[in-house]
Design an enzyme around this catalytic site. Sequence first.
Site, PDB file in Angstrom:
ATOM      1  N   SER A  49       0.853  -1.190   0.000  1.00 39.27           N
ATOM      2  CA  SER A  49       0.000   0.000   0.000  1.00 39.27           C
ATOM      3  C   SER A  49       0.889   1.241   0.000  1.00 39.27           C
ATOM      4  CB  SER A  49      -0.948  -0.025   1.200  1.00 39.27           C
ATOM      5  OG  SER A  49      -1.777   1.113   1.218  1.00 39.27           O
ATOM      6  N   SER A  50       0.510   2.256   0.732  1.00 39.30           N
ATOM      7  CA  SER A  50       1.251   3.512   0.747  1.00 39.30           C
ATOM      8  C   SER A  50       0.857   4.318   1.976  1.00 39.30           C
ATOM      9  CB  SER A  50       0.921   4.321  -0.517  1.00 39.30           C
ATOM     10  OG  SER A  50       1.430   5.630  -0.428  1.00 39.30           O
ATOM     11  N   TYR A  94      -4.568   7.500  -6.697  1.00 40.28           N
ATOM     12  CA  TYR A  94      -3.621   6.502  -6.195  1.00 40.28           C
ATOM     13  C   TYR A  94      -3.911   6.160  -4.735  1.00 40.28           C
ATOM     14  CZ  TYR A  94       0.885   4.597  -4.623  1.00 40.28           C
ATOM     15  OH  TYR A  94       1.868   3.814  -4.062  1.00 40.28           O
ATOM     16  N   LYS A 104      -5.139   2.555  -2.870  1.00 37.36           N
ATOM     17  CA  LYS A 104      -4.381   1.913  -1.801  1.00 37.36           C
ATOM     18  C   LYS A 104      -5.254   1.726  -0.555  1.00 37.36           C
ATOM     19  CE  LYS A 104      -0.460   1.200  -3.830  1.00 37.36           C
ATOM     20  NZ  LYS A 104      -0.105  -0.191  -4.195  1.00 37.36           N
TER      21      LYS A 104
END
Length: 253
Positions: free
Chosen positions: A144-145, A158, A162
């Site tokens: 993920s982020s 984005y 995620k």
Amino acid sequence: MKKNKIALITGGSRGLGKNMALRLAEKEIDVIITYNSNSHAAEEVVEHINGQGQKAKAFQLDTTNIAAFNAFFNELSDYLSATYKDAHFDYLINNAGTGIYKPFLDTTETDFDEMMNIHIKGVYFLTQKAVPFLNDGGGIINISSGLARFSLPGSSAYGSMKGAVETFTKYLAKELGSRKIRANVVAPGAVATDFGGGENKDNNKKRTLISNNTALGRVGEPDDIGGIVAFLCTDDAKWINGQRIEVSGGMML
């Protein structure tokens, strides 16, 4: 004779995926990587790992092309059967991805679909195809982020994808628990790679912003991430399940 564990990493030819592959090999885990277009970089990773005494193999795969998944797993199964006499592997690491930096008001449907296809739709259905090939007691790691926790302008599509993959991971942990398959998220902070046009590597203004908002005072490097993924593929992490592990140096605390 002890059978080596095997990990499949999507997008393993460079950046974070490459570092994950190398760190897994250090833990005596054999590695299979996929690449989208850069076969030369993928083969360099394979040669390096083979030179260290672990087995490695690279396959081409566009993780947005769901219609190609059956053929990919047929090819993978043939390789595993020929090499290990068993078509199963132990760990799936959904790492492949691309980035976009564009304001919400300027993001097009094409931009959105590209982010969705690679970061959640592709991950969802590749994992679905992979599960029959996973050994009981194995694991799934979805990348993920930090942008799913905090927000920076220009990453709405984005970051949203995620966030979706983090929720998906909890369902995997719940539904695959009967097979003792663990599912976890590793969420890197800003890392200096070519991802998203190399913003975190080459944009000094952004690097300064990141460093000033990170407790450990710098931008992340690939080697900060790969070891965490490798750890999750060992018995030391056998009781970690359904969790989000952010690896960001304390970013945006």
